[in-house]
Enzyme design. Sequence first.
Site, short mmCIF file in Angstrom:
data_model
loop_
_atom_site.label_atom_id
_atom_site.label_comp_id
_atom_site.label_asym_id
_atom_site.label_seq_id
_atom_site.Cartn_x
_atom_site.Cartn_y
_atom_site.Cartn_z
N HIS A 152 10.77 -22.53 -21.72
CA HIS A 152 11.69 -23.27 -20.84
C HIS A 152 11.46 -24.79 -20.96
O HIS A 152 11.11 -25.47 -20.00
CB HIS A 152 11.53 -22.82 -19.38
CG HIS A 152 12.73 -23.12 -18.53
ND1 HIS A 152 13.17 -22.29 -17.53
CD2 HIS A 152 13.60 -24.17 -18.55
CE1 HIS A 152 14.25 -22.82 -16.96
NE2 HIS A 152 14.52 -23.97 -17.56
N GLU A 161 10.33 -15.39 -15.87
CA GLU A 161 9.54 -16.47 -16.48
C GLU A 161 8.21 -16.65 -15.74
O GLU A 161 8.22 -16.74 -14.51
CB GLU A 161 10.34 -17.78 -16.45
CG GLU A 161 11.55 -17.68 -17.36
CD GLU A 161 12.34 -18.99 -17.46
OE1 GLU A 161 11.95 -19.99 -16.83
OE2 GLU A 161 13.34 -19.00 -18.18
N ARG A 197 20.27 -19.68 -19.15
CA ARG A 197 19.44 -18.87 -18.27
C ARG A 197 19.23 -17.52 -18.94
O ARG A 197 20.15 -16.95 -19.51
CB ARG A 197 20.11 -18.66 -16.90
CG ARG A 197 19.98 -19.87 -15.95
CD ARG A 197 18.53 -20.07 -15.52
NE ARG A 197 18.31 -21.23 -14.66
CZ ARG A 197 17.99 -22.45 -15.08
NH1 ARG A 197 17.88 -22.71 -16.36
NH2 ARG A 197 17.76 -23.42 -14.22
N1 LIG Z 1 16.76 -24.79 -20.49
C1 LIG Z 1 16.75 -25.80 -19.66
O1 LIG Z 1 15.72 -26.42 -19.43
C2 LIG Z 1 18.02 -26.23 -19.00
C3 LIG Z 1 18.97 -25.30 -18.70
N2 LIG Z 1 20.14 -25.67 -18.10
C4 LIG Z 1 21.14 -24.60 -17.87
O2 LIG Z 1 22.24 -24.82 -18.75
C5 LIG Z 1 23.43 -24.28 -18.18
C6 LIG Z 1 24.57 -25.29 -18.27
O3 LIG Z 1 24.28 -26.42 -17.48
P1 LIG Z 1 25.38 -27.57 -17.30
O4 LIG Z 1 26.07 -27.78 -18.60
O5 LIG Z 1 24.67 -28.70 -16.65
O6 LIG Z 1 26.38 -26.87 -16.26
P2 LIG Z 1 27.96 -27.15 -16.11
O7 LIG Z 1 28.33 -26.61 -14.79
O8 LIG Z 1 28.25 -28.58 -16.42
O9 LIG Z 1 28.61 -26.25 -17.27
C7 LIG Z 1 28.71 -24.85 -17.18
C8 LIG Z 1 30.03 -24.45 -17.86
O10 LIG Z 1 30.07 -23.03 -17.97
C9 LIG Z 1 31.42 -22.63 -17.75
N3 LIG Z 1 31.50 -21.21 -17.42
C10 LIG Z 1 31.43 -20.62 -16.20
N4 LIG Z 1 31.60 -19.29 -16.33
C11 LIG Z 1 31.79 -19.05 -17.65
C12 LIG Z 1 32.03 -17.87 -18.40
N5 LIG Z 1 32.10 -16.67 -17.81
N6 LIG Z 1 32.19 -17.98 -19.74
C13 LIG Z 1 32.11 -19.18 -20.35
N7 LIG Z 1 31.90 -20.34 -19.68
C14 LIG Z 1 31.73 -20.27 -18.35
C15 LIG Z 1 31.90 -23.54 -16.65
O11 LIG Z 1 33.32 -23.61 -16.63
C16 LIG Z 1 31.27 -24.87 -17.05
O12 LIG Z 1 32.16 -25.63 -17.86
C17 LIG Z 1 23.05 -23.88 -16.74
O13 LIG Z 1 22.78 -22.50 -16.76
C18 LIG Z 1 21.77 -24.65 -16.48
O14 LIG Z 1 20.99 -24.00 -15.52
C19 LIG Z 1 20.41 -26.96 -17.80
C20 LIG Z 1 19.49 -27.93 -18.05
C21 LIG Z 1 18.19 -27.63 -18.64
O1 LIG Z 2 17.46 -28.16 -14.84
C1 LIG Z 2 17.45 -26.95 -15.14
O2 LIG Z 2 18.29 -26.13 -14.77
C2 LIG Z 2 16.37 -26.45 -15.97
O3 LIG Z 2 16.44 -25.31 -16.38
C3 LIG Z 2 15.18 -27.32 -16.23
O4 LIG Z 2 14.07 -26.73 -15.58
P1 LIG Z 2 12.67 -27.53 -15.42
O5 LIG Z 2 12.92 -28.66 -14.49
O6 LIG Z 2 12.27 -27.99 -16.79
O7 LIG Z 2 11.72 -26.52 -14.85
#
Ligand SMILES: NC(=O)C1=CN([C@@H]2O[C@H](COP(=O)(O)OP(=O)(O)OC[C@H]3O[C@@H](n4cnc5c(N)ncnc54)[C@H](O)[C@@H]3O)[C@@H](O)[C@H]2O)C=CC1
Ligand SMILES: O=C(O)C(=O)COP(=O)(O)O
Length: 597
Positions: A333, A314, A285
């Site tokens: 994104h 965004e 994010r």
């Molecule tokens: N760019 C995109 O299109 C996408 C972005 N995302 C984003 O990716 C990120 C991760 O998603 P997931 O792996 O599914 O979530 P998740 O919940 O599986 O993993 C997040 C991890 O971050 C850790 N965490 C929490 N606070 C922390 C800190 N202060 N320092 C270090 N680690 C910390 C947690 O313990 C957890 O293991 C989220 O922000 C999600 O919104 C996810 C999918 C697509």
């Molecule tokens: O699943 C998430 O958290 C994402 O950031 C993906 O976003 P999107 O569905 O591609 O707009």
Amino acid sequence: MAATTSTASSNILTTKKNLSSLSLTSTNKLPTFSSLYSSSRRQRFIVLSASLNSKPTVLVAEKLGEAGINLLKDFANVDCSYNLSPDELCTKISLCDALIVRSGTKVSREVFESSGGRLKVVGRAGVGIDNVDLAAATEHGCLVVNAPTANTIAAAEHGIALLAAMARNVAQADASLKAGKWLRNKYVGVSLVGKTLAVMGFGKVGSEVARRAKGLGMHVIAHDPYAPADRARAVGVELVSFDEAIATADFISLHMPLTPATAKILNDETFAKMKKGVRIVNVARGGVIDEDALVKALDAGIVAQAALDVFTVEPPPQDSKLVQHERVTVTPHLGASTIEAQEGVAIEIAEAVVGALKGELASTAVNAPMVPAEVLTELKPYVVLAEKLGRLAVQLVSGGSGVKDVKVTYASSRAPDDLDTRVLRAMITKGLIEPISSVFVNLVNADFSAKQRGLRLSEERIHLDGSPESPLDSIQVQIANVESKFASAISETGEIKVEGRVKDGIPHLIKVGSFEVDVSLEGSIILCRQVDQPGMIGRVGSVLGEQNVNVSFMSVGRIAPRKQAVMAIGVDEQPSKETLKMIGDIPAIEEFVFLKL
Ligand SMILES: NC(=O)C1=CN([C@@H]2O[C@H](COP(=O)(O)OP(=O)(O)OC[C@H]3O[C@@H](n4cnc5c(N)ncnc54)[C@H](O)[C@@H]3O)[C@@H](O)[C@H]2O)C=CC1
Ligand SMILES: O=C(O)C(=O)COP(=O)(O)O
């Protein structure tokens, strides 16, 4: 009060209203607690009123995979209307029973208000639901579901794509060649093999990135205060402290959720601690980076390059210095945007939305307000206490092998059969997980979420003599095998320990480590350890007073007069960094911590 907390509480506390506005099962009886809690996804206990007589209407407001659309069409009238303005969305919504969005549509309070009560389900086809006003959804009795797993690999692959593209200047060289230039010397890159990659956030996406980076021959370390060490070991990754990660990494890849603790976690101060020439990837994010500080760090040569998929706002402004920076590679994104992930997400969200419209429990429900009114009436203050104790305990953790072993002890005069603690366990789990993750925990998914994170929560009951009139005397939460950022929170037996009790309907913190305190769990809390001596309460109180921070409660627990004491201070507002520093600078204060409830 932190937004997440108020949301969490209101999810549960508005249940009574929500239940009465929903139709019940064909048996027309209020469901039993055990039927409500059942983990079976097929169980039907609530039929949403709009779906009783006619086909419901689902508005799909952003592009969704074909397979998902087909699933929806089998059950509902589907209106695919993309690029609606906020006003158009508000106009259309009163004709819809469900709405499906991705990250590009703001589902604001006005949307729920405009729906006139017809909107029953919002489906977020992805992980982050920061674009949905959850509190408003809950207030309007609208269930919110997401699709948390189907885009994990896509996000990880995009992280790797950005890492490699950045290291070899792919985007810059492509633009240059298309502009008619042939600059082979300008775009000499750096190699990945043998370099150290720090994965910040070792969750679903972070661990997949780590696996792939190892395959590229990188040395991978990770920082995640809450990840179990054995999960990291299984991937061959060493878990290290935040400072070690950023100081030793050649590449840093961000994979933590945006929470109050991670907002702008990369800032002037942390950039200054990095290796000169570090390269940064962000597919998590935008808000986890202070974008102005990143521009400065790029210009100062601390950061050699950055590759960013996400932005604080965004789309970012066209003249954004960061986006326009020559050494920054950007994508709009796209982390979740693969054909495969979008098909997967579409199916996952369509099943969840159809299931919810049919009245089934959704395992990915984000705000499921599904506790029967009579159970809640009695447990209401204990439900709040349980969540707050979980939130307090996890915020006291600083390191160790991740939060794995949590023991909850309930002291009660009730016979075990008369007290079902599952709702309390779920709320403690919610409190433990939500501040550190992007996962949303509710009654339905609490045990599942805990298991997924390797969190073992054991429960013990202490039977007290006395009147069984109130369900509980106290709840104690202990986290084993971790270090604490507030050493006094560690009990004689080595665990982080917090204990609470409900007094006059209000949850109170009554013990921290071995110290007895008494502070109401409203607003936020500052805990200080000091040498017990006259004038300490006054000194801390006057710092807070001068800084316009309202103190709601203060209490001091000590081992013996003039020995060490712990002061617990309830505050209505969040003190600024400067205010906290002024407290830390009071000579007799040995340690202190600020905890958001
Ligand atoms: N760019 C995109 O299109 C996408 C972005 N995302 C984003 O990716 C990120 C991760 O998603 P997931 O792996 O599914 O979530 P998740 O919940 O599986 O993993 C997040 C991890 O971050 C850790 N965490 C929490 N606070 C922390 C800190 N202060 N320092 C270090 N680690 C910390 C947690 O313990 C957890 O293991 C989220 O922000 C999600 O919104 C996810 C999918 C697509
Ligand atoms: O699943 C998430 O958290 C994402 O950031 C993906 O976003 P999107 O569905 O591609 O707009």
